[in-house]
Design an enzyme around this catalytic site. Structure first.
Site, PDB file in Angstrom:
ATOM      1  N   LYS A  81       3.050  -0.776  26.709  1.00  0.00           N
ATOM      2  CA  LYS A  81       2.915   0.133  25.563  1.00  0.00           C
ATOM      3  C   LYS A  81       4.108   1.083  25.507  1.00  0.00           C
ATOM      4  CE  LYS A  81      -2.094  -0.279  25.674  1.00  0.00           C
ATOM      5  NZ  LYS A  81      -3.382   0.237  26.152  1.00  0.00           N
ATOM      6  N   ASP A  87      -6.124   5.465  19.540  1.00  0.00           N
ATOM      7  CA  ASP A  87      -6.967   4.291  19.825  1.00  0.00           C
ATOM      8  C   ASP A  87      -8.110   4.194  18.813  1.00  0.00           C
ATOM      9  OD1 ASP A  87      -6.147   2.641  21.887  1.00  0.00           O
ATOM     10  OD2 ASP A  87      -6.971   3.919  23.469  1.00  0.00           O
ATOM     11  N   GLN A 130      -5.712   5.267  29.310  1.00  0.00           N
ATOM     12  CA  GLN A 130      -5.952   3.852  29.600  1.00  0.00           C
ATOM     13  C   GLN A 130      -7.317   3.690  30.287  1.00  0.00           C
ATOM     14  OE1 GLN A 130      -3.928   1.200  28.721  1.00  0.00           O
ATOM     15  NE2 GLN A 130      -5.602  -0.071  29.460  1.00  0.00           N
TER      16      GLN A 130
END
Ligand code: NAD
Length: 297
Positions: free
Chosen positions: A52, A119, A96
């Site tokens: 990412k 997200d 994460q």
């Protein structure tokens, strides 16, 4: 002829378009930035985070890398999130998952400022998605919408079947497919681990999204002739390769591609799109936070 939907190519075109939007934000004095927070030593999580960050740097998004010792107190993670929420130079925050067992993951998602929740997992953003007023669509289902569109498939009035009901893939996917909006308007069935007669339902699908995390559980006999098949699964199975394993999807590719009208491969289908849509949300977040109009692909 079955169309093989090339996720790498679609993702590349989205990234190319995002570069123009990022340039515009930079001209306005706001280079987008994404903070990734990793509280884990799991090699897969470490790989995801570093990918990412590389993706960000490639398109000109600043990547801020924060590592927290997995044995640290949960408070350290919450303090970090609070600092990132308050930092005007941070536009997107991604913690994460999974976090260690002593940290409650739902509380972590709630702690992130919903405006920086790229997200799309904060309850406010989930609620907006369900209500048809999405701010940040979760990356995997949003990427799938783009893949379906890229294949020239209109979802309107079609029978869509989603296999899997997780918060990150199955549920938001179904929610996007039922919205009265482009990429939606599908008559949508959600199947899960308690579904009876799964094959009967998947065979009814014009659009089938497989997100169960069970290697090759859907074969050609479970697919309607000409259906669009999106394989979300990424499963490691033992194999006689250098690494000792190979990656397979939830769909048995060889038999499925004989029947499907269009299908995504694993790897090279949904995976690259998930990564591209995180960049998309980060660019969108920057525009929203600074009231700058940006074109989004
Ligand atoms: P999850 O384990 O959280 O959810 C799986 C869902 O599948 C559950 O809701 C369960 O009810 C359902 N399910 C399990 N077995 C089933 C069965 N036999 N029949 C019907 N339904 C069944 O998984 P997830 O996080 O949603 O991920 C699903 C898969 O997608 C995994 O392989 C994961 O690695 C992969 N994934 C890929 C991407 C990507 O970018 N390509 C992103 C997220 C997840």
């Amino acid at each position: 002829m079955t169309e093989i939907i090339d996720g790498n190519a679609v993702a590349q075109s989205i990234r190319d378009d995002l570069v123009a939007s990022i340039d515009r934000l930079v001209d306005a004095g706001q280079r987008p930035s994404l903070a990734t927070v990793l509280m884990s030593e799991d090699p897969a999580s470490e790989t995801y985070v570093s990918m990412k960050q590389d993706d960000c740097e490639e398109v000109g998004i600043e990547a801020i890398d924060i590592d927290i010792d997995p044995d640290a107190d949960a408070a350290e993670l919450y303090d970090t999130i609070e600092d990132l929420n308050a930092d005007e130079d941070v536009n997107g925050i991604l913690v994460q998952m999974p976090v260690p067992d002593h940290v409650e993951d739902r509380s972590v998602l709630r702690a992130i400022d919903p405006m920086k929740d790229v997200d799309g997992f904060h309850p406010e953003n989930v609620g907006r998605l369900v209500a048809g007023d999405a701010r940040y669509k979760p990356c995997t289902p949003h990427g799938i919408q783009k893949l379906i569109e890229s294949a020239g498939v209109n979802t309107e009035g079609k029978d869509a079947v989603v296999v899997g009901r997780s918060d990150i893939v199955g549920k938001p996917m179904a929610n996007l497919l039922i919205q009265k909006a482009p990429g939606g308007n599908a008559t949508t069935t959600v199947c899960h681990s308690r579904t009876e007669n799964l094959a009967e339902r998947t065979r009814n699908a014009d659009i089938l999204v497989a997100a169960a995390g069970v290697p090759e559980m859907i074969d050609g006999e479970m697919i309607q002739e000409g259906a669009t098949v999106i394989d979300v699964g990424i499963n490691r199975v033992d194999a006689d390769t250098e690494k000792g394993y190979e990656l397979v999807g939830d769909v048995e590719y060889e038999s499925a591609k004989e029947v499907a009208g269009a299908i995504t491969p694993v790897p090279g289908g949904v995976g690259p799109m998930t990564r591209a849509m995180l960049l998309y949300n980060t660019v969108k977040a920057t525009g929203l936070q600074h009231d700058i109009d940006v074109d989004l692909p």
